[in-house]
Design a protein around this motif. Structure first.
Motif, PDB file in Angstrom:
ATOM      1  N   ASP A   1      51.258  34.629 140.829  1.00  0.00           N
ATOM      2  CA  ASP A   1      50.639  35.544 139.863  1.00  0.00           C
ATOM      3  C   ASP A   1      51.216  35.318 138.473  1.00  0.00           C
ATOM      4  N   GLU A   2      50.390  34.788 137.584  1.00  0.00           N
ATOM      5  CA  GLU A   2      50.748  34.579 136.184  1.00  0.00           C
ATOM      6  C   GLU A   2      49.527  34.965 135.364  1.00  0.00           C
ATOM      7  N   PHE A   3      49.386  36.271 135.127  1.00  0.00           N
ATOM      8  CA  PHE A   3      48.158  36.794 134.543  1.00  0.00           C
ATOM      9  C   PHE A   3      48.141  36.671 133.025  1.00  0.00           C
ATOM     10  N   TYR A   4      46.972  36.303 132.502  1.00  0.00           N
ATOM     11  CA  TYR A   4      46.746  36.262 131.059  1.00  0.00           C
ATOM     12  C   TYR A   4      46.089  37.559 130.607  1.00  0.00           C
ATOM     13  N   GLY A   5      46.425  37.985 129.382  1.00  0.00           N
ATOM     14  CA  GLY A   5      45.787  39.144 128.779  1.00  0.00           C
ATOM     15  C   GLY A   5      45.683  38.958 127.286  1.00  0.00           C
ATOM     16  N   VAL A   6      44.886  39.805 126.634  1.00  0.00           N
ATOM     17  CA  VAL A   6      44.773  39.794 125.175  1.00  0.00           C
ATOM     18  C   VAL A   6      45.811  40.757 124.625  1.00  0.00           C
ATOM     19  N   ALA A   7      46.641  40.280 123.709  1.00  0.00           N
ATOM     20  CA  ALA A   7      47.698  41.104 123.115  1.00  0.00           C
ATOM     21  C   ALA A   7      47.193  41.799 121.860  1.00  0.00           C
ATOM     22  N   VAL A   8      47.560  43.055 121.693  1.00  0.00           N
ATOM     23  CA  VAL A   8      47.246  43.794 120.474  1.00  0.00           C
ATOM     24  C   VAL A   8      48.525  44.453 119.964  1.00  0.00           C
ATOM     25  N   LYS A   9      48.488  44.858 118.714  1.00  0.00           N
ATOM     26  CA  LYS A   9      49.652  45.510 118.126  1.00  0.00           C
ATOM     27  C   LYS A   9      49.973  46.787 118.885  1.00  0.00           C
ATOM     28  N   LYS A  10      51.233  47.031 119.090  1.00  0.00           N
ATOM     29  CA  LYS A  10      51.681  48.206 119.842  1.00  0.00           C
ATOM     30  C   LYS A  10      51.048  49.467 119.271  1.00  0.00           C
TER      31      LYS A  10
ATOM     32  N   SER B   1      57.002  45.030 123.150  1.00  0.00           N
ATOM     33  CA  SER B   1      56.733  44.931 121.713  1.00  0.00           C
ATOM     34  C   SER B   1      55.252  44.834 121.369  1.00  0.00           C
ATOM     35  N   MET B   2      54.383  44.770 122.367  1.00  0.00           N
ATOM     36  CA  MET B   2      52.939  44.707 122.121  1.00  0.00           C
ATOM     37  C   MET B   2      52.217  45.275 123.332  1.00  0.00           C
ATOM     38  N   ASP B   3      50.964  45.634 123.132  1.00  0.00           N
ATOM     39  CA  ASP B   3      50.144  46.133 124.237  1.00  0.00           C
ATOM     40  C   ASP B   3      49.218  45.023 124.720  1.00  0.00           C
ATOM     41  N   PHE B   4      48.796  45.112 125.986  1.00  0.00           N
ATOM     42  CA  PHE B   4      47.943  44.095 126.571  1.00  0.00           C
ATOM     43  C   PHE B   4      46.671  44.705 127.142  1.00  0.00           C
ATOM     44  N   SER B   5      45.626  43.908 127.068  1.00  0.00           N
ATOM     45  CA  SER B   5      44.379  44.272 127.724  1.00  0.00           C
ATOM     46  C   SER B   5      44.550  44.185 129.237  1.00  0.00           C
ATOM     47  N   VAL B   6      43.502  44.535 129.939  1.00  0.00           N
ATOM     48  CA  VAL B   6      43.494  44.285 131.380  1.00  0.00           C
ATOM     49  C   VAL B   6      43.643  42.782 131.601  1.00  0.00           C
ATOM     50  N   PRO B   7      44.311  42.354 132.667  1.00  0.00           N
ATOM     51  CA  PRO B   7      44.404  40.919 132.946  1.00  0.00           C
ATOM     52  C   PRO B   7      43.004  40.346 133.154  1.00  0.00           C
ATOM     53  N   TYR B   8      42.736  39.182 132.563  1.00  0.00           N
ATOM     54  CA  TYR B   8      41.400  38.626 132.716  1.00  0.00           C
ATOM     55  C   TYR B   8      41.361  37.355 133.556  1.00  0.00           C
ATOM     56  N   ILE B   9      42.524  36.822 133.907  1.00  0.00           N
ATOM     57  CA  ILE B   9      42.559  35.675 134.805  1.00  0.00           C
ATOM     58  C   ILE B   9      43.970  35.480 135.343  1.00  0.00           C
ATOM     59  N   ASN B  10      44.052  35.027 136.580  1.00  0.00           N
ATOM     60  CA  ASN B  10      45.331  34.637 137.157  1.00  0.00           C
ATOM     61  C   ASN B  10      45.488  33.135 136.948  1.00  0.00           C
ATOM     62  N   ALA B  11      46.398  32.763 136.077  1.00  0.00           N
ATOM     63  CA  ALA B  11      46.607  31.353 135.745  1.00  0.00           C
ATOM     64  C   ALA B  11      47.793  30.787 136.515  1.00  0.00           C
ATOM     65  N   GLY B  12      47.965  31.259 137.741  1.00  0.00           N
ATOM     66  CA  GLY B  12      49.081  30.808 138.561  1.00  0.00           C
ATOM     67  C   GLY B  12      48.920  29.392 139.071  1.00  0.00           C
ATOM     68  N   GLN B  13      49.800  29.014 139.980  1.00  0.00           N
ATOM     69  CA  GLN B  13      49.838  27.647 140.492  1.00  0.00           C
ATOM     70  C   GLN B  13      48.669  27.367 141.432  1.00  0.00           C
ATOM     71  N   VAL B  14      48.116  26.165 141.321  1.00  0.00           N
ATOM     72  CA  VAL B  14      47.030  25.742 142.205  1.00  0.00           C
ATOM     73  C   VAL B  14      47.363  24.364 142.780  1.00  0.00           C
ATOM     74  N   LEU B  15      46.599  24.004 143.785  1.00  0.00           N
ATOM     75  CA  LEU B  15      46.807  22.749 144.494  1.00  0.00           C
ATOM     76  C   LEU B  15      45.737  21.732 144.097  1.00  0.00           C
ATOM     77  N   ILE B  16      46.193  20.536 143.710  1.00  0.00           N
ATOM     78  CA  ILE B  16      45.305  19.426 143.374  1.00  0.00           C
ATOM     79  C   ILE B  16      45.442  18.370 144.464  1.00  0.00           C
ATOM     80  N   VAL B  17      44.307  17.915 144.978  1.00  0.00           N
ATOM     81  CA  VAL B  17      44.322  16.895 146.024  1.00  0.00           C
ATOM     82  C   VAL B  17      43.259  15.847 145.720  1.00  0.00           C
ATOM     83  N   SER B  18      43.229  14.823 146.547  1.00  0.00           N
ATOM     84  CA  SER B  18      42.223  13.776 146.403  1.00  0.00           C
ATOM     85  C   SER B  18      40.843  14.305 146.779  1.00  0.00           C
ATOM     86  N   GLN B  19      39.814  13.762 146.151  1.00  0.00           N
ATOM     87  CA  GLN B  19      38.441  14.133 146.480  1.00  0.00           C
ATOM     88  C   GLN B  19      38.131  13.871 147.949  1.00  0.00           C
ATOM     89  N   ASP B  20      38.827  12.909 148.526  1.00  0.00           N
ATOM     90  CA  ASP B  20      38.557  12.520 149.911  1.00  0.00           C
ATOM     91  C   ASP B  20      39.198  13.446 150.941  1.00  0.00           C
TER      92      ASP B  20
END
Length: 249
Positions: A209-218, A104-123
């Protein structure tokens, strides 16, 4: 009477021409809707200005692509309906590119992969992937792709939480060895929270892989081409990576 009608018609045409000229002058301005409620991607600062990764990315793309942008704060509920109705030219609001949305809409090129990341202690050192966490315990919000990824790893103890904040708190208190979450949310907790930024860190790269893009009208190829030109230039120049380090690392 005819003279009056002719004069009125002339006046109307003159006004129309003025407005048409104004619209032509503004044709290089892309109006972009964003729901500024999701730090660090887009949110309001103390002065009620919209800031964040997406904003910096758009401004850099506009500069590189030779166009201007105007960002309007728009509630998420109905944001895509407004795009379809032509209320604005595009939507940039941490929008994940999906096959359903592409219908229902067009997308720009993906500009970032907002997928899962790992958080750990600074130590903790020498750990940057799920494989590195074998035999350890990781937390995630129940039912999320993060929890699924931990479970699929098979050799990691999964602890689930009703809210991600509870998992982050457990990690900070040393009750678990790490947390898996969406990269923007992880950045908000780790970088934007004074309680945790000195205790926790994000390691490695997104492993889903969970890519973000800018949506525009079809079918709006004019706007899409401008956005793509600007975004590609920012990505290729390495400026996008600088923004990742600023906002998401």
């Amino acid at each position: 009477m005819k003279k009056f009608l002719l004069l009125s018609l002339t006046l109307i045409l003159s006004i129309t021409a003025v407005f048409a000229g104004g619209q032509k002058e503004d044709s290089n301005v892309i109006v972009i809707a964003s729901d500024a409620t999701w730090p660090p991607m887009e949110f309001l600062n103390e002065d009620k200005e919209i800031i964040g990764f997406d904003v910096d990315m758009l401004e850099a793309a506009a500069k590189a692509g030779g166009f201007e942008i105007k960002i309007v704060n728009t509630a998420w509920d109905g944001i895509f309906a407004g795009l379809a109705n032509g209320n604005y030219d595009a939507v940039c609001s941490s929008v994940t590119i999906t096959e359903e949305r592409k219908a229902s809409m067009d997308f720009s090129v993906p500009y970032i992969n907002a997928g899962q990341v790992l958080i750990v202690s600074q130590d903790l050192s020498g750990k940057s992937t799920l494989a590195d966490m074998a035999g350890m315990s990781l937390g995630a919000q129940i039912g999320t792709t993060g929890a699924i990824a931990i479970s699929d790893a098979g050799n990691i103890e999964l602890k689930t939480y009703d809210e991600l904040g509870l998992a982050i708190e457990d990690l900070a208190n040393g009750n678990i060895d790490g947390v898996v979450a969406d990269s923007p949310i992880a950045a908000d907790y780790v970088l934007g929270n004074d309680t945790y930024k000195s205790k926790l860190k994000i390691v490695g790269e997104p492993f889903t892989d969970e890519f973000y893009g800018v949506a525009v009208k079809k079918g709006n190829s004019e706007v899409l081409d401008k956005l793509n030109a600007g975004l590609k230039a920012v990505i290729e120049s390495g400026e996008r990576d600088e923004l990742v380090n600023k906002w998401l690392r």
